[in-house]
Design a protein around this motif. Sequence first.
Motif, PDB file in Angstrom:
ATOM      1  N   GLY A 165       0.800  -1.217   0.000  1.00 52.78           N
ATOM      2  CA  GLY A 165       0.000   0.000   0.000  1.00 52.78           C
ATOM      3  C   GLY A 165       0.830   1.262   0.000  1.00 52.78           C
ATOM      4  N   SER A 177      -3.007   2.582   0.997  1.00 52.88           N
ATOM      5  CA  SER A 177      -2.737   3.364  -0.213  1.00 52.88           C
ATOM      6  C   SER A 177      -3.696   4.537  -0.351  1.00 52.88           C
ATOM      7  CB  SER A 177      -2.842   2.473  -1.457  1.00 52.88           C
ATOM      8  OG  SER A 177      -4.169   2.042  -1.657  1.00 52.88           O
ATOM      9  N   THR A 178      -4.917   4.395   0.155  1.00 56.56           N
ATOM     10  CA  THR A 178      -5.900   5.469   0.011  1.00 56.56           C
ATOM     11  C   THR A 178      -6.002   6.360   1.245  1.00 56.56           C
ATOM     12  OG1 THR A 178      -7.644   3.951   0.733  1.00 56.56           O
ATOM     13  CG2 THR A 178      -7.296   4.183  -1.630  1.00 56.56           C
ATOM     14  N   THR A 209      -2.220   3.686  -6.063  1.00 57.08           N
ATOM     15  CA  THR A 209      -3.587   3.344  -5.677  1.00 57.08           C
ATOM     16  C   THR A 209      -4.273   2.486  -6.730  1.00 57.08           C
ATOM     17  OG1 THR A 209      -3.772   5.422  -4.456  1.00 57.08           O
ATOM     18  CG2 THR A 209      -5.817   4.278  -4.986  1.00 57.08           C
ATOM     19  N   TYR A 255      -5.059  -1.750   0.317  1.00 58.87           N
ATOM     20  CA  TYR A 255      -5.933  -0.731  -0.275  1.00 58.87           C
ATOM     21  C   TYR A 255      -6.155   0.422   0.693  1.00 58.87           C
ATOM     22  CZ  TYR A 255     -10.040   1.469  -2.331  1.00 58.87           C
ATOM     23  OH  TYR A 255     -10.924   2.386  -2.857  1.00 58.87           O
ATOM     24  N   ALA A 261      -5.668  -1.241  -5.996  1.00 56.88           N
ATOM     25  CA  ALA A 261      -7.113  -1.432  -6.099  1.00 56.88           C
ATOM     26  C   ALA A 261      -7.472  -2.780  -6.715  1.00 56.88           C
ATOM     27  CB  ALA A 261      -7.732  -0.304  -6.922  1.00 56.88           C
TER      28      ALA A 261
END
Length: 411
Positions: free
Chosen positions: A29, A208-209, A34, A205, A38
């Motif tokens: 991540g 990363s977000t 992203t 995820y 994903a």
Amino acid sequence: MTETSGSFYKNYSSIIWLLAGIITGSVLGLTLGTKVVAVLKPLGDIFINLLFMAVIPLVFFAIGSAVAGVDTSQKLGKLFVIMMLVFMGTALVAAVFTLLGVYIYPVHQEMGQAANNLPDLNTHPDIGTQLTQLVTVSDFYELLSRKSMLPLIIFSLLTGFAALRAGDSGKAFRQFLVSGNEVMKQLLLFVMKLAPIGLGAYFAYQISTVGPELFTTYARSLGLFYVLVVLYYLLFFTLYAYIAGGKNSVRLYWKNNLLPSVTAVGTCSSVATIPANLDAAAGMQIPAPVRNIVVPLGATLHKEGSAISSMIKIAVVFAMFNKPLTGIDTITLALGISVVVSMVEGGIPNGGYIGELLVMSVYHFPPEALPAVMIIGTLVDPGATLLNVTGDTVSAMLVAKFMKTKTSEAA
């Protein structure tokens, strides 16, 4: 040395692999884009959906079989009532103790972008509607939804009592409940083998977000949890033993408590520690009619460590969604959830996920909150199991005290 290492790995392999998956997901991540990460998210979604699918039958069979399996020939009566009061009372004390700890050392840290990526949950129906929806459903099929977890628990308890009262006519159904409970436990263990991949993908995820801000809350919450565990283990269990029989009971409790404590940490399973706990209870001079009922049922229905971890998880999820953990209704519900969770979580490794799903259901949090509480649940498992197990023997002491059972019956 080899045997010891192998035993350690066998008992902690699920946690080791899960941590490996989380760490790998975190690295991915932080390092990959992203859009790339994903692609992994569906793996996490599948794992979470499998848990949601399994939790309904698991809760029904676990609670129904526990209640239906009570040996009526022992004429529980007063003992059962006192035992349940002790179980709920000590769990409530643990939850209040944790709530005070959360207020003294808040885990409510600003999550920055994390809060902005999650939906607004500040709308609630009136208290009467909330209470009705919390404990009942209008049709049977609605019990099969994870959103109706508490009504399902109530239905399971009633079904267990009905099966118990049916006597010989209900024998086949009681065997069905016991068999179903074993099957569902195996199903959960099978699903949890996918946890390193599923949670690793989901965490990749999230990182990363949302970013590494998540670790701040995890570190604070875990630090607070283990401080509370040590304090509760040393202070409150000593207090309970003293209430049960003065200094002599305190001496007997700590003299015989080492083996169950080590076994609990070594296996991360309340059920696996029942034999050691029964031996310890005999050494503590707890009467046989009390220890032979309270200790086995306590492994399923009494978990002070789970009450503490549940309150920590509630505080963390509230922090994630920037919701204040204040107000009489919110606090009362949180304490109630912690007590219920302490009674319904499975006495097996990773059994705490039932409680996490209950928190999600009652507070109407979306699936995005589940990975956070699951990760915390995994990391607190050894400490929670320690309190869950060692709390059963001291609770048996209290039950014997309130029952005024003679020590001579201890043989």
